[in-house]
Design an enzyme around this catalytic site. Structure first.
Site, PDB file in Angstrom:
ATOM      1  N   CYS A   1      -1.546   5.240   8.598  1.00  6.22           N
ATOM      2  CA  CYS A   1      -1.024   6.338   9.411  1.00  6.22           C
ATOM      3  C   CYS A   1      -0.804   5.880  10.854  1.00  6.22           C
ATOM      4  O   CYS A   1       0.219   6.189  11.469  1.00  6.22           O
ATOM      5  CB  CYS A   1      -2.008   7.505   9.358  1.00  6.22           C
ATOM      6  SG  CYS A   1      -1.446   8.957  10.236  1.00  6.22           S
TER       7      CYS A   1
ATOM      8  N   CYS B   1      -6.372  11.425   7.148  1.00  4.57           N
ATOM      9  CA  CYS B   1      -5.507  11.427   8.324  1.00  4.57           C
ATOM     10  C   CYS B   1      -4.393  12.466   8.190  1.00  4.57           C
ATOM     11  O   CYS B   1      -3.599  12.425   7.251  1.00  4.57           O
ATOM     12  CB  CYS B   1      -4.904  10.032   8.469  1.00  4.57           C
ATOM     13  SG  CYS B   1      -3.752   9.839   9.811  1.00  4.57           S
TER      14      CYS B   1
END
Length: 373
Positions: free
Chosen positions: A103, A200
């Site tokens: 991410c 995330c």
């Protein structure tokens, strides 16, 4: 003396206290600050929880308080294509991925950085606990955050030199407690907001329920290494190497009162291997192979070096020797390590500096692959 007012910094604001204080400190230092909220997941989700809407309200409240413009940008497609598809593929392969590493690499410091450039940014900034230091040659070195318990360089280990050249980490020299104090003194709406956890950008969902929507679980047998049948597992993707809880076997088998742990997986036979004892021999290894090897600054294509490494977030460093061959590496441990987990990141350090890292493919014991996948 630099006139910071001519330097535009675009801050990734999540609606949390860390990114709020990041924006505040940069504003106080005289930078031209813009806040951007990234929407990376469809919050009209299966549980009806619209956390992104609430988070954006907090971003707006903080931005208004400190007097900066703010925008919202939608990266749902980028997140799905570059992070979530990878996340699912890793689970399908029997591995335990670390989506936060991907991410940061693909969204926060690629999609977001590209967007910030369209706003005329000189730099982007985030609320990560890490530090950047530029040497006399202009190379940026990424250093651990001063707060050892919050240092996030493990999750930033795939960032490139080009990304680091454009990045500021204003919280890197601070303790988390100091960040909260700054937020409270400034009267920021997020001062007492609890830290987010979970995947995330996806947040605190029931993981088993969440994952089962995208990957059908296949139940199978739970076995010991020597072939004893211990019952049924719920699906290999729900278990990670070294895991203790959730096995449902307690101490009822045999006379040994030691707890049971996941010690291996056989994807082809859909078998989950379990064993008793935290340091069960099947959990111990003395080397690993990694791929997607990446360094935060320029390094030779092939070389060998010694350093320390982390194999999971917040664990103490371990001494290792690293043999790099292009984007692959063999990492040999000075001392045997427990529960090295394929799919997780191995991250290299030279003292305070994070050198980079890669993704663990397989652990080995005396040259033989562990039965981890």
């Amino acid at each position: 003396m630099t006139d910071n007012s001519k330097i535009r910094v675009v801050v990734g604001m999540s609606g949390g206290v860390d990114s709020s204080v990041t924006a505040l400190l940069l504003k106080e230092q005289g930078y031209d600050v813009i806040g951007v909220f990234m929407k990376n997941w469809d919050d009209t989700d299966e549980f009806g929880v619209c956390t992104a809407t609430e988070d954006y309200k907090d971003v707006a409240a903080v931005a208004d308080k400190i007097g900066i413009p703010y925008y919202s940008v939608n990266f749902e497609k980028e997140y799905w294509d570059r992070v979530f598809e990878y996340f699912l593929a890793e689970y399908r392969a029997g591995r335990t991925p670390n989506p936060d590493v991907m991410c940061n690499k693909e969204i926060k410091f690629k999609a977001f950085l590209d967007y910030a450039m369209t706003l005329g940014a000189d730099y982007v900034a985030t609320g990560h606990y890490a530090q950047v230091k530029r040497d006399e040659n202009g190379t940026v070195h990424m250093l651990r955050g001063a707060d050892n318990g919050k240092d996030q360089t493990y999750f930033l280990s795939q960032l490139s030199q080009e990304q680091l050249q454009k990045t500021l980490f204003p919280l890197g020299h601070l303790q988390k407690s100091e960040v909260r104090e700054i937020a409270e003194r400034a009267g920021l709406a997020t001062a007492k907001k609890k830290d987010s956890t979970g995947i995330c950008f996806i947040g605190e969902k029931n993981f088993k329920q969440f994952l089962s929507q995208y990957l059908p679980a296949q139940k199978g047998r739970m076995m010991t290494i020597d072939g004893r049948d211990m019952g049924e597992h719920a699906g290999l993707m729900y278990y990670t190497i070294g895991q203790r809880g959730g096995l449902g076997i307690g101490g009822q088998h045999g006379g040994d009162n030691q707890p049971w742990f996941v010690v291996g997986k056989d994807l082809s036979q859909n078998i989950l291997y379990v064993g008793q004892g935290f340091y069960h021999e099947a959990l111990m290894s003395n080397s690993l192979d990694a791929s997607v090897i990446h360094f935060t600054r320029e390094m030779p294509e092939e070389f060998t070096f010694e350093c320390t490494a982390k194999f999971r977030y917040r664990q103490p460093d371990s001494h290792v020797a690293v043999h790099v061959r292009g984007d692959k590496a063999e990492v040999v441990f000075a001392e045997p390590q427990r529960a090295i987990t394929p799919g997780q990141a191995v991250v290299f350090y030279d003292g305070k500096e994070c050198l980079g890292g890669g993704m663990i493919d397989m652990a080995y014991k005396n040259g033989q692959p562990c039965q981890y996948i």
